[in-house]
Scaffold this motif. Structure first.
Motif, PDB file in Angstrom:
ATOM      1  N   ARG A  48     -64.994  42.219  84.833  1.00  0.00           N
ATOM      2  CA  ARG A  48     -64.302  41.775  83.617  1.00  0.00           C
ATOM      3  C   ARG A  48     -64.314  40.262  83.469  1.00  0.00           C
ATOM      4  O   ARG A  48     -64.388  39.735  82.356  1.00  0.00           O
ATOM      5  CB  ARG A  48     -62.851  42.261  83.638  1.00  0.00           C
ATOM      6  CG  ARG A  48     -62.694  43.713  83.307  1.00  0.00           C
ATOM      7  CD  ARG A  48     -61.240  44.116  83.315  1.00  0.00           C
ATOM      8  NE  ARG A  48     -61.093  45.500  82.874  1.00  0.00           N
ATOM      9  CZ  ARG A  48     -60.162  46.316  83.308  1.00  0.00           C
ATOM     10  NH1 ARG A  48     -59.270  45.900  84.193  1.00  0.00           N
ATOM     11  NH2 ARG A  48     -60.108  47.551  82.864  1.00  0.00           N
ATOM     12  N   ARG A  51     -69.281  36.626  82.698  1.00  0.00           N
ATOM     13  CA  ARG A  51     -70.025  36.592  81.441  1.00  0.00           C
ATOM     14  C   ARG A  51     -71.410  37.189  81.608  1.00  0.00           C
ATOM     15  O   ARG A  51     -72.023  37.619  80.647  1.00  0.00           O
ATOM     16  CB  ARG A  51     -70.149  35.163  80.942  1.00  0.00           C
ATOM     17  CG  ARG A  51     -68.823  34.598  80.514  1.00  0.00           C
ATOM     18  CD  ARG A  51     -68.986  33.252  79.909  1.00  0.00           C
ATOM     19  NE  ARG A  51     -67.686  32.775  79.469  1.00  0.00           N
ATOM     20  CZ  ARG A  51     -67.519  31.675  78.792  1.00  0.00           C
ATOM     21  NH1 ARG A  51     -68.548  30.934  78.487  1.00  0.00           N
ATOM     22  NH2 ARG A  51     -66.320  31.309  78.436  1.00  0.00           N
ATOM     23  N   GLN A  88     -68.107  50.683  81.079  1.00  0.00           N
ATOM     24  CA  GLN A  88     -68.076  49.808  79.906  1.00  0.00           C
ATOM     25  C   GLN A  88     -68.410  48.370  80.284  1.00  0.00           C
ATOM     26  O   GLN A  88     -69.180  47.699  79.588  1.00  0.00           O
ATOM     27  CB  GLN A  88     -66.695  49.839  79.249  1.00  0.00           C
ATOM     28  CG  GLN A  88     -66.436  51.058  78.419  1.00  0.00           C
ATOM     29  CD  GLN A  88     -65.098  50.954  77.695  1.00  0.00           C
ATOM     30  OE1 GLN A  88     -64.102  50.537  78.282  1.00  0.00           O
ATOM     31  NE2 GLN A  88     -65.097  51.319  76.429  1.00  0.00           N
ATOM     32  N   GLU A  89     -67.834  47.899  81.373  1.00  0.00           N
ATOM     33  CA  GLU A  89     -68.092  46.525  81.811  1.00  0.00           C
ATOM     34  C   GLU A  89     -69.551  46.344  82.234  1.00  0.00           C
ATOM     35  O   GLU A  89     -70.164  45.325  81.911  1.00  0.00           O
ATOM     36  CB  GLU A  89     -67.142  46.112  82.940  1.00  0.00           C
ATOM     37  CG  GLU A  89     -65.704  45.983  82.525  1.00  0.00           C
ATOM     38  CD  GLU A  89     -65.492  44.970  81.403  1.00  0.00           C
ATOM     39  OE1 GLU A  89     -66.177  43.916  81.377  1.00  0.00           O
ATOM     40  OE2 GLU A  89     -64.642  45.234  80.539  1.00  0.00           O
ATOM     41  N   GLU A  91     -72.143  47.992  81.138  1.00  0.00           N
ATOM     42  CA  GLU A  91     -72.955  47.973  79.913  1.00  0.00           C
ATOM     43  C   GLU A  91     -72.854  46.617  79.220  1.00  0.00           C
ATOM     44  O   GLU A  91     -73.851  46.067  78.750  1.00  0.00           O
ATOM     45  CB  GLU A  91     -72.539  49.098  78.967  1.00  0.00           C
ATOM     46  CG  GLU A  91     -72.983  50.459  79.424  1.00  0.00           C
ATOM     47  CD  GLU A  91     -74.494  50.545  79.661  1.00  0.00           C
ATOM     48  OE1 GLU A  91     -75.279  50.104  78.783  1.00  0.00           O
ATOM     49  OE2 GLU A  91     -74.887  51.032  80.733  1.00  0.00           O
ATOM     50  N   ARG A  92     -71.659  46.077  79.162  1.00  0.00           N
ATOM     51  CA  ARG A  92     -71.461  44.756  78.551  1.00  0.00           C
ATOM     52  C   ARG A  92     -72.264  43.698  79.287  1.00  0.00           C
ATOM     53  O   ARG A  92     -72.950  42.876  78.694  1.00  0.00           O
ATOM     54  CB  ARG A  92     -69.972  44.393  78.549  1.00  0.00           C
ATOM     55  CG  ARG A  92     -69.674  43.014  77.959  1.00  0.00           C
ATOM     56  CD  ARG A  92     -68.200  42.634  78.109  1.00  0.00           C
ATOM     57  NE  ARG A  92     -67.765  42.500  79.476  1.00  0.00           N
ATOM     58  CZ  ARG A  92     -67.960  41.406  80.231  1.00  0.00           C
ATOM     59  NH1 ARG A  92     -68.619  40.367  79.763  1.00  0.00           N
ATOM     60  NH2 ARG A  92     -67.502  41.363  81.480  1.00  0.00           N
ATOM     61  N   LYS A  95     -76.024  43.936  78.701  1.00  0.00           N
ATOM     62  CA  LYS A  95     -76.410  43.428  77.371  1.00  0.00           C
ATOM     63  C   LYS A  95     -76.395  41.908  77.356  1.00  0.00           C
ATOM     64  O   LYS A  95     -77.153  41.284  76.618  1.00  0.00           O
ATOM     65  CB  LYS A  95     -75.470  43.966  76.307  1.00  0.00           C
ATOM     66  CG  LYS A  95     -75.695  45.435  75.997  1.00  0.00           C
ATOM     67  CD  LYS A  95     -74.691  45.946  74.979  1.00  0.00           C
ATOM     68  CE  LYS A  95     -74.872  47.420  74.762  1.00  0.00           C
ATOM     69  NZ  LYS A  95     -73.854  47.972  73.861  1.00  0.00           N
ATOM     70  N   ALA A  96     -75.530  41.316  78.165  1.00  0.00           N
ATOM     71  CA  ALA A  96     -75.418  39.857  78.203  1.00  0.00           C
ATOM     72  C   ALA A  96     -76.598  39.202  78.921  1.00  0.00           C
ATOM     73  O   ALA A  96     -76.847  38.016  78.733  1.00  0.00           O
ATOM     74  CB  ALA A  96     -74.110  39.458  78.892  1.00  0.00           C
TER      75      ALA A  96
END
Length: 97
Positions: A48, A51, A88-89, A91-92, A95-96
């Motif tokens: 979380r 970045r 979810q984290e 996947e985030r 994508k970053a």
């Protein structure tokens, strides 16, 4: 075979055969749910706060593999929620990249 049985040459059966029908006591590992919870929450907090992927690629793959498995030591509803949030984290973070 009982303990007095021998083959045609008078040899006793191999030792492995002596124990073939006996049940051996096994070691059953039980994880400490509090330790598991702390570790999973630590992984989740690191994800979380990041970045970008906070772990090297190999370590990230390992954590992605073990996280859902470790969650199995927790109650189902808690495990499902932690797995969902972690996915979810991840996947985030992917994508970053």
């Amino acid at each position: 075979m009982d303990g007095n049985d021998t083959d045609l040459f008078g040899n006793a059966p191999p030792q492995a055969d002596l124990f073939a029908s006996e049940e051996r006591p096994g070691y059953e590992f039980r994880a400490n749910p509090d330790r598991v919870r702390r570790r999973l929450n630590r992984f989740l907090a690191e994800a979380r706060a990041a970045r970008a992927m906070p772990w090297p690629e190999r370590e990230a793959r390992t954590i992605e593999t073990i996280f859902p498995q470790m969650a199995n030591w927790l109650p189902d509803d808690e495990a499902d929620q932690l797995r969902f949030e972690f996915a979810q984290e991840i996947e985030r973070l992917k994508k970053a990249a």
